[in-house]
Write a protein that holds these residues in place. Sequence first.
Motif, mmCIF file in Angstrom:
data_model
loop_
_atom_site.group_PDB
_atom_site.id
_atom_site.type_symbol
_atom_site.label_atom_id
_atom_site.label_comp_id
_atom_site.label_asym_id
_atom_site.label_seq_id
_atom_site.Cartn_x
_atom_site.Cartn_y
_atom_site.Cartn_z
ATOM 1 N N ALA A 178 31.557 42.849 40.760
ATOM 2 C CA ALA A 178 32.402 42.543 39.689
ATOM 3 C C ALA A 178 33.875 42.542 40.252
ATOM 4 O O ALA A 178 34.194 43.379 40.889
ATOM 5 C CB ALA A 178 32.158 43.236 38.287
ATOM 6 N N ALA A 179 34.435 41.413 39.706
ATOM 7 C CA ALA A 179 36.108 41.542 40.036
ATOM 8 C C ALA A 179 36.709 41.523 38.658
ATOM 9 O O ALA A 179 37.883 40.912 38.670
ATOM 10 C CB ALA A 179 36.468 40.313 40.757
ATOM 11 N N VAL A 236 31.162 52.139 42.128
ATOM 12 C CA VAL A 236 32.203 52.279 43.225
ATOM 13 C C VAL A 236 33.558 51.479 42.597
ATOM 14 O O VAL A 236 33.164 50.331 42.133
ATOM 15 C CB VAL A 236 31.590 51.621 44.420
ATOM 16 N N LEU A 237 34.676 52.005 42.782
ATOM 17 C CA LEU A 237 35.776 51.335 42.258
ATOM 18 C C LEU A 237 36.557 51.115 43.375
ATOM 19 O O LEU A 237 37.139 52.027 44.086
ATOM 20 C CB LEU A 237 36.632 52.417 41.303
ATOM 21 N N ARG A 270 37.318 35.449 44.055
ATOM 22 C CA ARG A 270 37.188 36.953 44.790
ATOM 23 C C ARG A 270 36.016 37.404 45.213
ATOM 24 O O ARG A 270 35.809 37.854 46.408
ATOM 25 C CB ARG A 270 38.177 38.093 43.854
ATOM 26 N N LEU A 271 35.131 37.275 44.447
ATOM 27 C CA LEU A 271 33.842 37.640 45.048
ATOM 28 C C LEU A 271 33.156 36.770 46.121
ATOM 29 O O LEU A 271 32.678 37.276 46.884
ATOM 30 C CB LEU A 271 32.707 37.633 43.760
ATOM 31 N N MET A 327 35.947 45.582 41.886
ATOM 32 C CA MET A 327 37.358 45.262 42.639
ATOM 33 C C MET A 327 38.223 44.495 41.873
ATOM 34 O O MET A 327 37.984 43.742 40.889
ATOM 35 C CB MET A 327 36.764 44.521 43.974
ATOM 36 N N PRO A 328 39.166 44.211 42.119
ATOM 37 C CA PRO A 328 40.520 43.575 41.495
ATOM 38 C C PRO A 328 40.399 42.034 41.971
ATOM 39 O O PRO A 328 39.728 41.710 42.971
ATOM 40 C CB PRO A 328 41.752 43.993 42.184
ATOM 41 N N HIS A 329 40.876 41.202 40.834
ATOM 42 C CA HIS A 329 40.811 39.829 41.138
ATOM 43 C C HIS A 329 41.778 39.269 41.583
ATOM 44 O O HIS A 329 42.366 38.246 41.633
ATOM 45 C CB HIS A 329 40.053 39.084 40.211
ATOM 46 N N GLY A 330 43.091 40.228 41.501
ATOM 47 C CA GLY A 330 44.523 39.446 41.952
ATOM 48 C C GLY A 330 45.106 40.327 42.798
ATOM 49 O O GLY A 330 44.334 41.230 43.793
#
Length: 381
Positions: free
Chosen positions: A78-79, A131-132, A21-22, A94-97
């Motif tokens: 980061a994910a 930051v989300l 994801r990154l 951030m999310p990874h899915g």
Amino acid sequence: MSRPGVKSVLIVVPHVQAGERLLDILPALESDMRVQVMISTPETGYRWSGINEYVRRLEGLVIPWHQAVSTRFDLVLAACHWGLVELDSPILLMPHGVGSLGSRIGHDGDVDRHNLHRDHLMLGDNVIPTVLALATDNERDVVGETCAEALPGAVVAGDPSFDRMLAGRPYRDAYREALGAAPDQRVVVASSTWSKYSLFGADPTIFARLVEELPRPEYLVVAVLHPFVWHAYSRRQVLAWLARAREAGLVVLPPEEGWRAALAVADVVVGDLGSVPQYAVGLGVPTLMSTDSLAGVRPGSPADLVSRIAAPLHLDRPLAPQVSRAEPPADVEREQVVRTITGRPGRALSILRGACYALLGLDQPSHEVPVSPASLPEPIV
């Protein structure tokens, strides 16, 4: 140092899905001559087998975790929340899915738990991510209810992975050729997440059954297994388990990449409570969801919505008739699922890029960064 004054960026890679994801957004930063990117894997007390080899294959500057926690970076990407409490730097999480809410019931059996609770986002009185990055406006509303302290840093950015799948649609022929699909074959993507409720967990023979029950001249079956399956058992063991199916024609994709291209060309998707069937319905692909996986689905989650749209897959019945009857979701149903995937379709990369540069204190480069199509799949041979 040859380049004094360069801004430092750390990407945190605890597992493959976070790393991939990154990599979706890294091209928006790493070519900037004012920026240097480093990579580290957190020492969480549990390390997935193969993570060190995966990180080395990224060919970036890998630093040990003890150095990462003692260094002040200008930006951390980061994910996954693993290890972030140890870092003293601005963090973009951030999310990874599919989204940040998740769909599976937690290990403690709490059906109301998800990844936007305050125990994921705060350490004491401090919000962990500066930051989300969220996928949808609904997720922002949830943050307001479950962790209002994180709301000022919340940004609805959409889903860069979904955007890459959409960008890959024009390359259907190239993707099919890479998978080995004949011109008249229908591509069936069989996807399994991890857990005892997954497709592979409920029926370890599912891939062999699919290739044996679906006529080979008409169907090509492609297996997509969650990276945790590979890392929990090893590449050697998984391929040994799938040997019978591979001999019968199963195409197996590696855990790192290829699944998005496969989804972009799939004629049918067979899956469970994981992210892949959610993306499939969002792409308008006929999808079947294993009824066995429903026991692990959190009520009200994206997978719960998909379970009411996708056709049920009954593992105790012949598979071919179920696959042949699969129909695409209605437009209104597909749009419902898309709204759980992204609130900013096609814009995730530009939004995340802007957030990164704001944290770095740099002006964005004037040139745009186009969304890269999903990479060509490279099946395991």
